[in-house]
Design a protein around this motif. Structure first.
Motif, PDB file in Angstrom:
ATOM      1  N   LEU A 195       0.673  -1.446   0.594  1.00 45.38           N
ATOM      2  CA  LEU A 195       0.242  -0.266  -0.155  1.00 45.38           C
ATOM      3  C   LEU A 195       1.159   1.740   0.071  1.00 45.38           C
ATOM      4  O   LEU A 195       0.047   2.483  -0.625  1.00 45.38           O
ATOM      5  CB  LEU A 195      -1.233  -0.210   1.295  1.00 45.38           C
ATOM      6  CG  LEU A 195      -2.413  -0.327   0.836  1.00 45.38           C
ATOM      7  CD1 LEU A 195      -2.523  -1.935   0.498  1.00 45.38           C
ATOM      8  CD2 LEU A 195      -3.582  -0.577   2.431  1.00 45.38           C
ATOM      9  N   GLY A 196       2.437   1.308   0.575  1.00 43.74           N
ATOM     10  CA  GLY A 196       3.291   2.438   0.261  1.00 43.74           C
ATOM     11  C   GLY A 196       3.079   3.098   2.167  1.00 43.74           C
ATOM     12  O   GLY A 196       3.358   3.939   1.930  1.00 43.74           O
ATOM     13  N   LEU A 197       2.757   2.044   2.927  1.00 50.87           N
ATOM     14  CA  LEU A 197       2.331   2.791   4.281  1.00 50.87           C
ATOM     15  C   LEU A 197       3.929   1.796   4.606  1.00 50.87           C
ATOM     16  O   LEU A 197       4.613   1.276   4.576  1.00 50.87           O
ATOM     17  CB  LEU A 197       1.371   1.868   5.050  1.00 50.87           C
ATOM     18  CG  LEU A 197       0.085   2.324   4.834  1.00 50.87           C
ATOM     19  CD1 LEU A 197      -1.236   1.395   5.098  1.00 50.87           C
ATOM     20  CD2 LEU A 197      -0.346   3.165   5.539  1.00 50.87           C
ATOM     21  N   PRO A 198       4.403   2.766   6.291  1.00 53.72           N
ATOM     22  CA  PRO A 198       5.333   2.955   6.880  1.00 53.72           C
ATOM     23  C   PRO A 198       5.535   1.641   7.180  1.00 53.72           C
ATOM     24  O   PRO A 198       4.329   1.138   8.108  1.00 53.72           O
ATOM     25  CB  PRO A 198       5.170   3.686   7.757  1.00 53.72           C
ATOM     26  CG  PRO A 198       4.448   5.219   7.130  1.00 53.72           C
ATOM     27  CD  PRO A 198       3.183   4.607   6.402  1.00 53.72           C
ATOM     28  N   GLN A 199       6.470   0.546   7.739  1.00 50.92           N
ATOM     29  CA  GLN A 199       5.841  -0.504   8.187  1.00 50.92           C
ATOM     30  C   GLN A 199       5.582  -0.821   9.787  1.00 50.92           C
ATOM     31  O   GLN A 199       5.038  -1.581  10.631  1.00 50.92           O
ATOM     32  CB  GLN A 199       7.718  -1.822   8.415  1.00 50.92           C
ATOM     33  CG  GLN A 199       7.164  -2.527   8.918  1.00 50.92           C
ATOM     34  CD  GLN A 199       9.321  -3.164   9.126  1.00 50.92           C
ATOM     35  OE1 GLN A 199      10.378  -3.254   8.069  1.00 50.92           O
ATOM     36  NE2 GLN A 199       9.266  -3.836   9.646  1.00 50.92           N
ATOM     37  N   GLY A 200       6.096   0.471  10.153  1.00 48.21           N
ATOM     38  CA  GLY A 200       5.567   0.583  11.941  1.00 48.21           C
ATOM     39  C   GLY A 200       4.013   0.668  12.576  1.00 48.21           C
ATOM     40  O   GLY A 200       3.415   0.591  12.815  1.00 48.21           O
ATOM     41  N   GLU A 201       3.349   1.675  11.271  1.00 46.58           N
ATOM     42  CA  GLU A 201       1.848   1.733  11.486  1.00 46.58           C
ATOM     43  C   GLU A 201       1.269  -0.045  11.345  1.00 46.58           C
ATOM     44  O   GLU A 201       0.769  -0.087  11.682  1.00 46.58           O
ATOM     45  CB  GLU A 201       1.530   2.343  10.254  1.00 46.58           C
ATOM     46  CG  GLU A 201       1.417   3.166   9.931  1.00 46.58           C
ATOM     47  CD  GLU A 201       0.888   4.115  10.580  1.00 46.58           C
ATOM     48  OE1 GLU A 201       0.747   4.204  11.650  1.00 46.58           O
ATOM     49  OE2 GLU A 201       1.650   5.446   9.357  1.00 46.58           O
ATOM     50  N   GLY A 202       1.706  -1.263  10.884  1.00 46.83           N
ATOM     51  CA  GLY A 202       1.563  -2.857  11.071  1.00 46.83           C
ATOM     52  C   GLY A 202       0.560  -3.202  12.007  1.00 46.83           C
ATOM     53  O   GLY A 202      -0.225  -3.315  12.276  1.00 46.83           O
ATOM     54  N   ARG A 203       1.048  -2.779  13.042  1.00 51.05           N
ATOM     55  CA  ARG A 203       0.640  -3.394  14.660  1.00 51.05           C
ATOM     56  C   ARG A 203      -0.506  -2.649  15.064  1.00 51.05           C
ATOM     57  O   ARG A 203      -1.982  -3.637  15.403  1.00 51.05           O
ATOM     58  CB  ARG A 203       1.629  -3.290  15.568  1.00 51.05           C
ATOM     59  CG  ARG A 203       2.591  -4.533  15.415  1.00 51.05           C
ATOM     60  CD  ARG A 203       3.866  -4.951  16.974  1.00 51.05           C
ATOM     61  NE  ARG A 203       4.066  -6.474  16.332  1.00 51.05           N
ATOM     62  CZ  ARG A 203       4.258  -7.057  16.701  1.00 51.05           C
ATOM     63  NH1 ARG A 203       3.239  -7.571  16.711  1.00 51.05           N
ATOM     64  NH2 ARG A 203       4.996  -8.257  16.209  1.00 51.05           N
ATOM     65  N   GLN A 204      -0.627  -1.402  14.873  1.00 48.55           N
ATOM     66  CA  GLN A 204      -1.274  -1.007  15.683  1.00 48.55           C
ATOM     67  C   GLN A 204      -2.653  -1.232  14.030  1.00 48.55           C
ATOM     68  O   GLN A 204      -4.233  -0.832  14.190  1.00 48.55           O
ATOM     69  CB  GLN A 204      -1.505   0.784  15.002  1.00 48.55           C
ATOM     70  CG  GLN A 204      -2.535   1.721  15.329  1.00 48.55           C
ATOM     71  CD  GLN A 204      -2.475   3.017  15.347  1.00 48.55           C
ATOM     72  OE1 GLN A 204      -0.886   3.600  15.246  1.00 48.55           O
ATOM     73  NE2 GLN A 204      -2.933   4.004  15.525  1.00 48.55           N
ATOM     74  N   LEU A 205      -2.823  -1.236  12.955  1.00 53.65           N
ATOM     75  CA  LEU A 205      -3.552  -1.604  12.152  1.00 53.65           C
ATOM     76  C   LEU A 205      -4.292  -3.158  12.025  1.00 53.65           C
ATOM     77  O   LEU A 205      -5.287  -3.133  11.935  1.00 53.65           O
ATOM     78  CB  LEU A 205      -3.195  -1.756  10.358  1.00 53.65           C
ATOM     79  CG  LEU A 205      -2.960  -0.216   9.899  1.00 53.65           C
ATOM     80  CD1 LEU A 205      -1.611   0.231   8.831  1.00 53.65           C
ATOM     81  CD2 LEU A 205      -4.422   1.025   9.915  1.00 53.65           C
ATOM     82  N   VAL A 206      -3.510  -4.194  11.965  1.00 51.56           N
ATOM     83  CA  VAL A 206      -3.666  -5.266  13.233  1.00 51.56           C
ATOM     84  C   VAL A 206      -4.732  -5.285  14.159  1.00 51.56           C
ATOM     85  O   VAL A 206      -5.819  -5.392  13.934  1.00 51.56           O
ATOM     86  CB  VAL A 206      -1.970  -5.868  13.269  1.00 51.56           C
ATOM     87  CG1 VAL A 206      -3.335  -7.092  14.005  1.00 51.56           C
ATOM     88  CG2 VAL A 206      -1.977  -6.396  12.087  1.00 51.56           C
ATOM     89  N   GLU A 207      -4.586  -4.652  15.044  1.00 47.02           N
ATOM     90  CA  GLU A 207      -5.667  -4.375  16.002  1.00 47.02           C
ATOM     91  C   GLU A 207      -7.013  -3.692  15.756  1.00 47.02           C
ATOM     92  O   GLU A 207      -7.571  -4.417  16.225  1.00 47.02           O
ATOM     93  CB  GLU A 207      -5.067  -3.374  17.242  1.00 47.02           C
ATOM     94  CG  GLU A 207      -5.874  -3.355  18.605  1.00 47.02           C
ATOM     95  CD  GLU A 207      -4.894  -2.501  19.124  1.00 47.02           C
ATOM     96  OE1 GLU A 207      -5.973  -1.881  20.232  1.00 47.02           O
ATOM     97  OE2 GLU A 207      -4.105  -1.830  19.322  1.00 47.02           O
ATOM     98  N   SER A 208      -6.620  -2.877  14.837  1.00 47.33           N
ATOM     99  CA  SER A 208      -7.524  -1.856  14.714  1.00 47.33           C
ATOM    100  C   SER A 208      -8.119  -2.474  13.587  1.00 47.33           C
ATOM    101  O   SER A 208     -10.059  -2.634  13.843  1.00 47.33           O
ATOM    102  CB  SER A 208      -7.623  -0.926  13.992  1.00 47.33           C
ATOM    103  OG  SER A 208      -6.827   0.685  15.120  1.00 47.33           O
TER     104      SER A 208
END
Length: 416
Positions: A178-191
């Motif tokens: 998607l072009g997102l920073p890797q650091g966003e991954g865990r927060q997006l999994v939770e949401s």
């Protein structure tokens, strides 16, 4: 959906009782969380191929259980629209915009919420964008992140392949696509998990996802790259801002949840059967065969939201009124005794399961999901010699929401 039960023996079976009545079966709550398949089979015996049910907040709906009836709904958007704006309970104010069902069922400016030409226009942009992403190295990204995830537990000799592997690996690959920073991954999994689970937090977490993706779209307008967000922004279909963000959300949630769930179930099948495991390691068995079995037996979405009747009609022996909500029991349809009288018989080579939906809205990203799963399994089996379950297979448990049934954990041991 507000019709009272009829005493007429010739009336269609199982017409829903008054809105919110406790007489209808709920697809949420403690029983639904632990035994959804038991509920589906009970409803099939009581009502046949279509059953009246209650969704979260006691919102009435029809659950379609029969394989052929599900295919009829999926293949006929003129009778069964995906456009939630015709949903009578929403239109008449009984379901608010803040209801926890809205993130899964409500209308959005994406291809899933449209039919006809608007759907074709938006679906074309998504398909082209996903194809471009696949051509730019999904397997390479999956290999990189699979190894990185395994590195974190490889020296321990044990792991939980749900929490330590399947839960996050697809999202890590998707952030790259998607072009997102890797650091966003865990927060997006939770949401994403909260959106699927429903409940009071669903809207909050959906808003969080939308905010992250709005920031991504804004960034990619000035800093384009080789990613799905840029592909949507630059597509000749001319998507506006809301359409771009809504499709980023659609791909993020749908691709992550389905791939994560399916990966966990594939690993469960492999590790619960020594012959499957040895066959994969020796090369005598192809991973796609195991994936196919999992899609029949444990589809990543057990219930697919939602369709809305555009006219009054008959379905499965029931009268469906214009504006009624229908949800599709993919797991129940896959074991419909009319098309699969013996679920124990091998389905090898049979790809007519319902796991990827069907018709105009069939999942456009299934190739990417399959690539992630194939790489995830291959890397895991080659990295971890002696991989085996740490508990008896019969002790593995699952927890369901209305839409999915997730494997709780998959504890394993391996040589170090």
């Amino acid at each position: 959906m507000n019709a009272q039960p009829s005493n007429d023996p010739d009336a269609p079976r199982g017409c829903p009782v008054a809105h919110g009545s406790a007489e209808l079966t709920r697809l949420y709550g403690p029983e639904a969380a632990t035994d959804p398949l038991g509920i589906y089979e009970r409803l099939r015996k009581e009502h046949g191929a279509v059953a009246p049910v209650l969704l979260e907040g006691d919102v009435p709906a029809w659950l379609v259980l029969g394989y052929r009836d599900i295919r009829r709904v999926l293949d006929n958007p003129r009778q069964f629209s995906r456009d939630a704006r015709i949903w009578r309970d929403w239109r008449e104010g009984r379901v608010e915009e803040t209801h926890p069902l809205i993130p899964m069922i409500g209308w959005r400016p994406d291809c899933v919420s449209q039919d006809g030409e608007p759907h074709r226009r938006l679906r074309g942009a998504v398909t082209d964008g996903l194809q471009a992403a696949a051509d730019r190295g999904v397997r390479r990204h999956a290999t990189h992140f699979a190894n990185k995830q395994i590195d974190a537990f490889a020296d321990a000799g044990r792991a939980d392949l749900v929490a330590d592997y399947a839960e996050y690996l697809p999202m890590l690959v998707l952030t790259r696509i998607l072009g997102l920073p890797q650091g966003e991954g865990r927060q997006l999994v939770e949401s994403s998990a909260h959106v699927l689970k429903g409940g009071a937090d669903a809207i909050v977490h959906n808003d969080r996802i939308m905010q992250i993706l709005a920031e991504l779209a804004g960034r990619k307008r000035t800093e384009p790259g080789s990613d799905f967000a840029t592909a949507l922004l630059e597509h000749h279909a001319g998507l506006d801002e809301d359409e771009v963000i809504s499709h980023l959300r659609l791909v993020l949630i749908a691709a992550h949840v389905t791939t994560s769930n399916l990966l966990a179930r594939v690993l469960e099948k492999i590790l619960s059967d020594a012959s499957r495991l040895s066959g994969l390691i020796s090369g005598e068995l192809n991973i796609s065969t195991v994936v196919g079995e999992a899609m029949w037996d444990t589809p990543p979405l057990v219930v697919l939201p939602g369709r809305f009747a555009t006219v009054g009609l008959e379905l499965g022996g029931h009268h469906i009124e214009e504006g009624d909500l229908l949800v599709l029991g993919l797991a129940a349809g896959n074991v419909d005794p009319d098309v699969r009288p013996d679920p124990g018989v091998s389905v090898q080579g049979n790809s007519s399961h319902l796991a990827f939906s069907a018709g105009p809205h069939e999942c456009p990203g299934q190739g990417i999901g399959m690539a992630i799963i194939e790489i995830a399994v291959d890397v895991l089996l080659h990295r971890l010699p002696g991989l085996r379950l740490a508990v008896p297979a019969e002790e593995l448990t699952s927890t369901a929401s209305t839409w999915e049934s997730r494997l709780d954990s998959l504890p394993v041991e391996f040589a170090v």
